[in-house]
Design an enzyme around this catalytic site. Structure first.
Site, mmCIF file in Angstrom:
data_model
loop_
_atom_site.group_PDB
_atom_site.id
_atom_site.type_symbol
_atom_site.label_atom_id
_atom_site.label_comp_id
_atom_site.label_asym_id
_atom_site.label_seq_id
_atom_site.Cartn_x
_atom_site.Cartn_y
_atom_site.Cartn_z
ATOM 1 N N HIS A 1 -24.782 1.852 40.568
ATOM 2 C CA HIS A 1 -24.088 2.691 39.732
ATOM 3 C C HIS A 1 -23.347 3.833 40.488
ATOM 4 O O HIS A 1 -24.057 4.979 41.181
ATOM 5 C CB HIS A 1 -25.365 3.675 38.903
ATOM 6 C CG HIS A 1 -26.196 2.725 38.119
ATOM 7 N ND1 HIS A 1 -27.146 1.803 38.652
ATOM 8 C CD2 HIS A 1 -26.199 2.514 36.860
ATOM 9 C CE1 HIS A 1 -27.859 1.252 37.798
ATOM 10 N NE2 HIS A 1 -27.217 1.429 36.460
ATOM 11 N N HIS B 1 -20.102 3.876 35.033
ATOM 12 C CA HIS B 1 -21.670 4.157 35.022
ATOM 13 C C HIS B 1 -22.522 2.960 35.888
ATOM 14 O O HIS B 1 -23.184 3.614 36.807
ATOM 15 C CB HIS B 1 -22.324 3.963 33.562
ATOM 16 C CG HIS B 1 -23.483 3.996 33.561
ATOM 17 N ND1 HIS B 1 -24.468 4.895 33.729
ATOM 18 C CD2 HIS B 1 -24.396 2.851 33.394
ATOM 19 C CE1 HIS B 1 -25.696 4.613 33.661
ATOM 20 N NE2 HIS B 1 -25.670 3.240 33.557
ATOM 21 N N GLU C 1 -48.507 14.348 24.900
ATOM 22 C CA GLU C 1 -49.321 13.305 25.574
ATOM 23 C C GLU C 1 -48.223 12.950 26.737
ATOM 24 O O GLU C 1 -48.553 12.783 27.853
ATOM 25 C CB GLU C 1 -49.584 12.303 24.779
ATOM 26 C CG GLU C 1 -50.674 12.445 23.842
ATOM 27 C CD GLU C 1 -50.298 12.894 22.490
ATOM 28 O OE1 GLU C 1 -49.121 13.042 22.368
ATOM 29 O OE2 GLU C 1 -51.124 13.355 21.597
ATOM 30 N N HIS D 1 -63.020 8.863 22.616
ATOM 31 C CA HIS D 1 -62.835 8.352 21.265
ATOM 32 C C HIS D 1 -62.234 6.681 21.478
ATOM 33 O O HIS D 1 -61.195 6.300 21.091
ATOM 34 C CB HIS D 1 -61.924 8.920 20.362
ATOM 35 C CG HIS D 1 -62.412 10.350 19.884
ATOM 36 N ND1 HIS D 1 -62.831 11.436 21.125
ATOM 37 C CD2 HIS D 1 -62.967 10.930 18.830
ATOM 38 C CE1 HIS D 1 -63.247 12.425 20.447
ATOM 39 N NE2 HIS D 1 -63.340 12.265 19.062
ATOM 40 N N HIS E 1 -56.558 5.823 14.505
ATOM 41 C CA HIS E 1 -57.149 6.409 15.862
ATOM 42 C C HIS E 1 -58.034 5.568 16.530
ATOM 43 O O HIS E 1 -58.667 6.081 17.713
ATOM 44 C CB HIS E 1 -57.945 7.849 15.324
ATOM 45 C CG HIS E 1 -56.946 8.827 14.938
ATOM 46 N ND1 HIS E 1 -55.947 8.779 14.087
ATOM 47 C CD2 HIS E 1 -57.118 10.097 15.394
ATOM 48 C CE1 HIS E 1 -55.425 9.897 13.918
ATOM 49 N NE2 HIS E 1 -55.972 11.101 14.827
HETATM 50 C C1 LIG Z 1 -36.234 5.131 29.573
HETATM 51 C C2 LIG Z 1 -34.696 4.477 29.990
HETATM 52 N N1 LIG Z 1 -33.994 3.982 29.059
HETATM 53 C C3 LIG Z 1 -33.012 3.208 29.315
HETATM 54 C C4 LIG Z 1 -32.553 3.219 30.551
HETATM 55 C C5 LIG Z 1 -31.303 2.311 31.004
HETATM 56 N N2 LIG Z 1 -30.252 3.272 31.519
HETATM 57 C C6 LIG Z 1 -29.944 3.635 32.528
HETATM 58 S S1 LIG Z 1 -28.856 4.992 32.968
HETATM 59 C C7 LIG Z 1 -28.566 4.946 31.076
HETATM 60 C C8 LIG Z 1 -27.857 6.112 30.343
HETATM 61 C C9 LIG Z 1 -26.530 6.408 31.084
HETATM 62 O O1 LIG Z 1 -26.194 7.675 30.720
HETATM 63 P P1 LIG Z 1 -26.422 8.812 31.537
HETATM 64 O O2 LIG Z 1 -27.714 9.178 31.509
HETATM 65 O O3 LIG Z 1 -25.434 9.961 30.937
HETATM 66 O O4 LIG Z 1 -26.028 8.538 33.032
HETATM 67 P P2 LIG Z 1 -24.394 8.380 33.604
HETATM 68 O O5 LIG Z 1 -23.869 7.593 32.694
HETATM 69 O O6 LIG Z 1 -23.802 9.687 33.529
HETATM 70 O O7 LIG Z 1 -24.614 7.993 35.085
HETATM 71 C C10 LIG Z 1 -29.514 4.088 30.533
HETATM 72 C C11 LIG Z 1 -29.701 3.918 28.982
HETATM 73 C C12 LIG Z 1 -33.345 3.773 31.576
HETATM 74 N N3 LIG Z 1 -32.984 3.778 32.826
HETATM 75 N N4 LIG Z 1 -34.342 4.519 31.213
#
Ligand SMILES: Cc1ncc(C[n+]2csc(CCOP(=O)(O)OP(=O)(O)O)c2C)c(N)n1
Length: 674
Positions: A44, A275, A424, A474, A486
């Site tokens: 990335h 990205h 949680e 529980h 639950h």
């Molecule tokens: C819990 C979770 N869901 C999905 C992803 C896959 N994922 C990686 S980055 C991203 C989103 C990217 O957008 P942003 O956070 O704005 O990062 P940028 O594009 O600015 O680098 C996703 C959905 C992840 N890493 N973690």
């Protein structure tokens, strides 16, 4: 293409930086990120390139750290919550002089065995404070770190504990539910040492964030009780001023840094294309040109290298002054602080647990294991001062608050009990942060069914070896009237499936104390105690012995003569197995009962021990949960008595017979195997 056409499609020139030197330092981060992702053919580049300016300001002017002493306890913590931008962190660690983050490691980005994993993994390299990648978790961890900082400062004084927690978080971090819970808790507790730089670039994977995200994070965070402002994330002075401002705040701070993803890239900047994929040779060449970066891949000009190294030694004098302050602490206080840093438990724990077991025996304690756990905590919190408890709004049900524990409150961090609220996931993420911060041992409670609400953070605790303790009460249909919403049925199986997590299900008060001792001793992995709501008889009435739960499973009652059948059980069903053994005995059938409080420990026991415990007779296992996983213990002819679907809402006395989890059924199953 004609010159005119090229000119028409050429991107506008980059705005001139206010501070060209800082821009060049940031460009070194950009170049390393582009080059490493390109070399790995994966990664990335966009986020590191977008946040390079803000990160440069943070690391060269504010963050207190010493790469020569990466674990200096009073260092500022830096959490890259947007873990996909891992190359930003690796480049920063490399350039500031962390010895284990070599250029070679950057060149081996995302390759097997490198320190530079796809997402930052705690333990792979110094300077990686916590494992991030699942979005929102880092932000959740940072709240725990900020709590730990306040608690330790209250205990040891601000001369010794006075650091900040800086976070880089992305749109995705702010969208994830866990960050909402965590931010709300941080605002409630006024954690003003927490400063979040939000990469406000309006781009995520699917495209512009407006596709899915139209809330105003600034308003939202202000409503949580944070200070929040928006700045130009490429303006170094604006970033510095915002951080200075945040440092003076009496609340946690969100600094929304407006940035362009892949800043500098000629066609992909500002788009989702930057990205999560290599930019490609042409785009990288274009970015180098626009940024005025004329170095070959992975090359850093000497003046830039020197300037970054200078940033890396900036903290040395501060750290040495801190060393001197530590030296001048009273000996006892210093020893205590250092013991905690070593993750070493205080003396006296074993004796205290043994005494407690003896008390339970003397009293023939017929207690719910959650109640026994509460009694254990009354003692433990006196002997182990680093315990920090809490519950997700189920304190009276989880029995997590010890008699002498005081609440942690806004403005008063002298207590060691956290009211996590009905959060949680936020609680579990914060506990990871407390654990990796060092100096404290977090435990926290909820109902076992709601372990699902905490599971992503439990997984990260298991993955990074954080010694968090979950008190999950529980633990079966035995909770009765609250009903099937639950009543956990698949949770034990799901939790046992998680590598690195120790799941304990004690059968009586003595086993509960033993399992607590084992959980505490294990500082490099999380433990989960599954405890009952309903009272259980004392089964371990024998004179004091070693901690029998330490073997994971053991013969609680041997057969009177050569075994004809072995009854395996955990928790509340061990007493059912004992009653079945008795009934079988009346028919002249020789049955042994094996209590199995912790499968994971039993799996680690020597094979000969396991074989001896399990024996060669046919087996019947009983657990008020689904069978999934029990196959491994049943042997070729085993039978399982338990749940096959969800429970029901009724008093416990009606539920066990209804679902056929009774001594009679167990005895019948045993007979049919003979
Ligand atoms: C819990 C979770 N869901 C999905 C992803 C896959 N994922 C990686 S980055 C991203 C989103 C990217 O957008 P942003 O956070 O704005 O990062 P940028 O594009 O600015 O680098 C996703 C959905 C992840 N890493 N973690």
């Amino acid at each position: 293409m004609s010159t005119t056409a090229r000119a028409a499609s050429a991107p506008p020139p980059l705005p001139a930086p206010r501070d060209p030197k800082l821009r060049r330092l940031a460009n070194a981060l950009r170049a390393l990120a582009m080059d490493a992702v390109e070399q790995a053919k994966s990664g990335h580049p966009g986020m590191p390139m977008g946040m390079a300016d803000a990160a440069t300001v943070l690391f060269t002017q504010f963050l207190r750290f010493d790469p020569q002493m990466p674990d200096w306890p009073d260092r500022d913590r830096f959490v890259l919550s947007a873990g996909h931008g891992s190359m930003l962190l690796y480049a920063l660690l490399h350039l500031t002089g962390y010895a284990d983050m070599t250029l070679d490691e950057l060149k081996r980005f995302r390759q097997f065995g490198s320190r530079t994993a796809g997402h930052p993994e705690r333990g792979h390299a110094s300077g990686i404070e916590t494992t991030t990648g699942p979005l929102g978790q880092g932000l959740g961890n940072s709240v725990g770190m900020a709590i730990a900082e306040r608690l330790l400062a209250a205990e040891f004084g601000k001369e010794i504990v006075d650091h900040r927690i800086y976070v880089i978080a992305s749109d995705g971090d702010l969208m994830e539910g866990v960050s909402h819970e965590a931010a709300s808790l941080a605002g409630h507790l006024g954690l003003n040492k927490l400063i979040v730089l939000y990469d406000d670039n309006s781009v995520s994977i699917d495209g512009p964030t407006e596709l899915a995200f139209s809330d105003d994070p600034l308003l939202r965070f202000r409503a949580y009780g944070w200070a929040a402002e928006r700045i130009d994330g490429h303006d170094h002075e604006a970033v510095a001023e915002a951080i200075r401002h945040a440092q003076r705040s009496d609340r946690p701070s969100l600094i929304a840094c407006r940035t362009t993803i892949a800043f500098g890239a000629p066609t992909k900047a500002g788009t989702a294309a930057a990205h999560g994929a290599p930019l490609g040779a042409a785009e990288i060449a274009g970015a180098r040109e626009r940024l005025g970066w004329n170095e070959p891949p992975f090359a850093i000009p000497e003046d830039i290298r020197v300037a970054w190294r200078a940033a890396g030694v900036r903290g040395q004098a501060v750290r040495r002054a801190w060393d001197a302050r530590l030296e001048s602490l009273p000996a006892e206080c210093r020893a205590e602080f250092l013991r905690r840093q070593r993750n070493e438990l205080p003396p006296g724990l074993d004796a205290a647990i043994a005494k407690l077991c003896e008390d339970f025996r003397q009293a023939n304690a017929k207690l719910a294991t959650r109640q026994a756990s509460g009694t254990v905590l009354d003692m433990l919190t006196r002997v182990v001062p680093e315990l920090v408890g809490g519950s997700a709004d189920l304190t009276p049900s989880n029995n997590t608050k010890a008699k002498e524990q005081k609440d942690v409150r806004l403005g008063d961090f002298s207590g060691h009990y956290i009211r996590y609220g009905v959060r949680e996931h936020g609680m579990a993420a914060a506990m990871n942060g407390i654990a990796v911060h060092r100096g404290l041992i977090p435990y926290g409670g909820t109902f076992l069914t709601f372990s699902d609400y905490a599971r992503p953070s439990i997984r990260l605790a298991a993955f990074m070896g954080a010694g968090v303790i979950y008190v999950m009460t529980h633990d079966s249909i035995g909770l009765g009237e609250d009903g099937p919403t639950h009543q956990p049925v698949e949770h034990l199986a799901a939790l046992r499936a998680m590598p690195g997590l120790y799941v304990y299900r004690p059968a009586d008060a003595v086993e509960t104390a033993e399992c607590w001792a084992l959980s505490l001793r294990r500082r490099d992995a999380p433990s989960l105690l599954a405890l009952t709501r309903q009272a259980l008889p004392l089964l371990r009435g024998e004179p004091p012995t070693e901690n029998r739960s330490a073997h994971g499973a053991y013969v609680l009652a041997e057969a009177d003569g050569p075994r004809q059948v072995t009854l395996l059980a955990t928790g509340s069903e061990v007493s059912i197995a004992m009653a079945a053994r008795e009934a079988l005995g009346q028919d002249g059938i020789r049955a042994a009962v094996v209590s199995m409080p912790c499968w994971e420990l039993f799996e680690e026991a020597p094979k000969e021990y396991r074989d001896a415990v399990l024996g060669s007779a046919p087996r019947v296992a009983v657990e008020a949960a689904v069978q999934f996983g029990w196959e491994r213990w049943l042997g070729p002819r085993g039978t399982f008595i338990g749940m096959t679907g969800f429970g029901a809402s009724a008093p416990v006395e009606a539920l066990y017979p209804h679902f056929g989890i009774t001594p009679e059924r167990v005895a019948e199953a045993a007979r049919s195997l003979l």
